[in-house]
Write a protein that holds these residues in place. Structure first.
Motif, short mmCIF file in Angstrom:
data_model
loop_
_atom_site.label_atom_id
_atom_site.label_comp_id
_atom_site.label_asym_id
_atom_site.label_seq_id
_atom_site.Cartn_x
_atom_site.Cartn_y
_atom_site.Cartn_z
N SER A 1 0.25 7.50 4.66
CA SER A 1 1.30 7.91 3.72
C SER A 1 2.63 7.64 4.39
O SER A 1 2.90 8.13 5.49
CB SER A 1 1.16 9.40 3.42
N SER A 2 3.47 6.84 3.73
CA SER A 2 4.78 6.53 4.33
C SER A 2 5.62 7.80 4.42
O SER A 2 6.42 7.96 5.34
CB SER A 2 5.50 5.46 3.51
N ALA A 3 5.42 8.74 3.48
CA ALA A 3 6.19 9.99 3.52
C ALA A 3 5.80 10.79 4.77
O ALA A 3 6.67 11.35 5.46
CB ALA A 3 5.91 10.80 2.25
N ALA B 1 0.57 12.06 -1.16
CA ALA B 1 0.05 12.26 -2.52
C ALA B 1 0.27 11.01 -3.34
O ALA B 1 1.24 10.27 -3.12
CB ALA B 1 0.75 13.43 -3.19
N ASP B 2 -0.63 10.80 -4.28
CA ASP B 2 -0.43 9.74 -5.27
C ASP B 2 0.07 10.35 -6.57
O ASP B 2 0.86 9.73 -7.27
CB ASP B 2 -1.73 8.96 -5.46
N ARG C 1 -2.43 -0.42 -10.35
CA ARG C 1 -3.06 0.73 -9.66
C ARG C 1 -2.94 1.92 -10.62
O ARG C 1 -1.86 2.51 -10.71
CB ARG C 1 -2.35 1.06 -8.34
N GLN D 1 0.83 -1.21 0.00
CA GLN D 1 0.00 0.00 0.00
C GLN D 1 0.86 1.26 0.00
O GLN D 1 1.97 1.26 0.54
CB GLN D 1 -0.91 -0.08 1.25
N GLY D 2 0.33 2.32 -0.61
CA GLY D 2 0.99 3.62 -0.63
C GLY D 2 1.84 3.78 -1.88
O GLY D 2 2.55 2.84 -2.28
N ARG E 1 4.61 5.17 -2.68
CA ARG E 1 6.05 4.92 -2.63
C ARG E 1 6.36 3.42 -2.51
O ARG E 1 7.22 2.90 -3.22
CB ARG E 1 6.59 5.68 -1.41
N ASN F 1 -4.96 12.52 -4.13
CA ASN F 1 -4.67 11.73 -2.92
C ASN F 1 -5.94 10.96 -2.54
O ASN F 1 -7.00 11.11 -3.17
CB ASN F 1 -4.21 12.65 -1.78
N LYS F 2 -5.85 10.16 -1.49
CA LYS F 2 -6.97 9.32 -1.05
C LYS F 2 -8.28 10.10 -1.01
O LYS F 2 -8.32 11.25 -0.57
CB LYS F 2 -6.63 8.77 0.35
N GLN G 1 -6.87 2.35 6.17
CA GLN G 1 -5.42 2.58 6.23
C GLN G 1 -5.05 3.51 7.38
O GLN G 1 -3.90 3.55 7.80
CB GLN G 1 -4.91 3.19 4.92
N LYS H 1 6.39 11.80 -8.01
CA LYS H 1 4.93 11.67 -8.16
C LYS H 1 4.38 12.69 -9.15
O LYS H 1 3.19 12.70 -9.45
CB LYS H 1 4.25 11.83 -6.80
P1 RI2 Z 1 3.11 7.32 0.26
C1 RI2 Z 1 -2.09 6.04 -0.54
O1 RI2 Z 1 -2.92 5.31 -1.40
C2 RI2 Z 1 -2.73 7.27 0.04
O2 RI2 Z 1 -3.54 7.99 -0.86
C3 RI2 Z 1 -1.48 8.02 0.43
O3 RI2 Z 1 -1.70 9.35 0.77
C4 RI2 Z 1 -0.65 7.82 -0.81
O4 RI2 Z 1 -0.88 6.46 -1.19
C5 RI2 Z 1 0.82 8.13 -0.73
O5 RI2 Z 1 1.51 7.22 0.03
P2 RI2 Z 1 -3.38 3.73 -1.17
O6 RI2 Z 1 -2.26 2.87 -1.70
O7 RI2 Z 1 3.78 7.28 -1.07
O8 RI2 Z 1 -3.64 3.51 0.28
O9 RI2 Z 1 3.38 8.62 1.00
O10 RI2 Z 1 -4.61 3.60 -2.01
O11 RI2 Z 1 3.39 6.11 1.12
#
Ligand code: RI2
Length: 270
Positions: A101-103, A173-174, A49, A20-21, A23, A183-184, A130, A209
Motif C-alpha cells: 500500500s503506497s499510503a 484499503a481498496d 480493476r 499497482q495499488g 492510489r 483490501n487484498k 506485492q 476510497k
Molecule cells: P494504496 C492494493 O491492491 C492492495 O490491496 C493495497 O492494500 C491497496 O491496493 C491500496 O493501495 P493491488 O493493486 O492505494 O495490489 O495504499 O491489487 O497504494
C-alpha cells in the motif's frame, strides 16, 4: 505514441498490475482520462480493476474540478496521512503490514525520517508478491524488515519464535464501505487474528476510497496462481476480501484518525 495508444497502454498496465495499488491506479486513470475524456474511456478504466472506487471517484472529481486540482489532492492527502500515522506509532514497536500500500509505505518512510524507531513484519502476498515491493521500499528507506510467507501470518503476529511481538497492524484499503473495508485477500484473516491476539488494526487510506455503492470483489486469472495447471483442477483467485468494521480500531485518512463509523459520516459529507 499518440493519445489513443497511450490511453490503451495505461488501461492494459492497470489490468496487468504493472500499475499497482488503489492510489496509483486512480492517478494513472486520471491521466489516461485527461487524454481521452469520453464515455467509452470512462467505462474501460472503471472495468480495468472493478474493486477500485477511488478510480471512479477521481474521474468524477476531474469532471468537476479539472486535472490539476484533482491531481493535487493525492499529495496533499498523503502529507496529512503521514502526520497522523506518525502520531500513532510508538517507539521500539513492531508494525505488521500486508501486500503493498503506497499510503502505508509512504507514512512508514515519513515516520522513519522523523526518527521514529520501529521495525516491520510483512507477508509476501501470493500470487503476485506485492509484499516484496513493500519490503524493498522499506529496506531502501533504512527500515528493518522481516518478510513471512502468507501461511505464517499467525506466527508473524504472535510466535515466541520472533524476537519481538507485533504491536500494531497497518493495512491499506481498496474500498471503505459502511460495512467494512475491502483490501487484498488475506486481510480478513489478518483482522480476525488481530482481534484474537488483541493487536490494534488501523486502515491507512485516502478518503476518496469511500463508496456508498456495492463494490464487487475482483477475481483474477487462474494462471497467476498455477500457470500450467493439470486438467480438471479448478483454481480460485480472488484478489480482495472484506475486513468487518468491528475489527478496525481506526481509519487514518486525511480527515483524521477516526473510528470506522466516524470516517463514514465524514467521507459521506465530502
Ligand atoms: P494504496 C492494493 O491492491 C492492495 O490491496 C493495497 O492494500 C491497496 O491496493 C491500496 O493501495 P493491488 O493493486 O492505494 O495490489 O495504499 O491489487 O497504494
Amino acid at each position: 505514441m499518440n493519445n489513443k495508444k497511450r490511453f490503451s497502454k495505461i488501461v492494459q498496465d492497470i489490468k496487468d498490475i504493472k500499475i499497482q495499488g488503489a492510489r496509483n491506479i486512480a492517478k494513472a486513470a486520471l491521466y489516461a482520462y485527461s487524454l481521452s475524456p469520453t464515455k467509452e474511456s470512462m467505462s474501460s478504466l472503471v472495468h480495468a480493476r472493478p474493486t477500485e472506487p477511488m478510480l471512479v471517484n477521481t474521474l468524477h472529481k476531474f469532471e468537476k474540478f479539472g486535472y490539476k486540482k484533482t491531481l493535487e489532492h493525492f499529495q496533499s492527502a498523503q502529507d496529512k496521512i503521514n502526520k497522523f500515522v506518525l502520531r500513532t506509532i510508538r517507539n521500539n514497536s513492531v508494525i505488521f503490514t500486508h501486500c503493498h500500500s503506497s499510503a502505508v509505505v509512504n507514512s512508514l518512510v515519513y515516520a522513519k525520517k522523523h526518527r521514529k524507531r520501529f521495525e516491520v513484519y510483512n507477508t509476501e502476498t501470493r500470487p503476485l508478491f506485492q509484499g516484496r515491493k513493500t519490503a524493498s521500499e522499506l529496506k531502501k528507506a533504512g527500515i528493518k524488515i522481516t518478510t513471512f510467507i502468507d501461511s505464517a501470518i499467525d506466527i508473524a503476529l504472535e510466535s515466541k519464535q520472533n524476537s519481538r511481538k507485533v504491536s500494531m497492524i497497518l493495512l491499506g484499503a481498496d474500498a471503505v464501505l459502511k460495512s467494512g473495508v475491502i483490501n487484498k485477500v488475506g486481510s480478513g484473516m489478518i483482522a480476525e487474528l488481530a482481534s484474537l491476539h488483541k493487536i490494534p488494526l488501523y486502515i491507512v487510506a485516502d478518503s476518496w476510497k469511500y463508496s456508498s455503492h456495492y463494490v464487487p470483489i475482483e477475481e483474477r486469472d487462474f494462471r497467476e496462481v498455477w500457470s500450467r495447471v493439470p486438467k480438471n483442477i479448478k483454481i480460485r483467485n480472488p484478489a480482495f476480501e472484506k475486513i468487518q468494521a468491528r475489527y478496525i480500531k481506526a481509519v487514518i485518512s486525511e480527515l483524521g484518525i477516526l473510528s470506522h463509523s466516524e470516517f463514514i459520516k465524514k467521507a459521506k459529507k465530502n
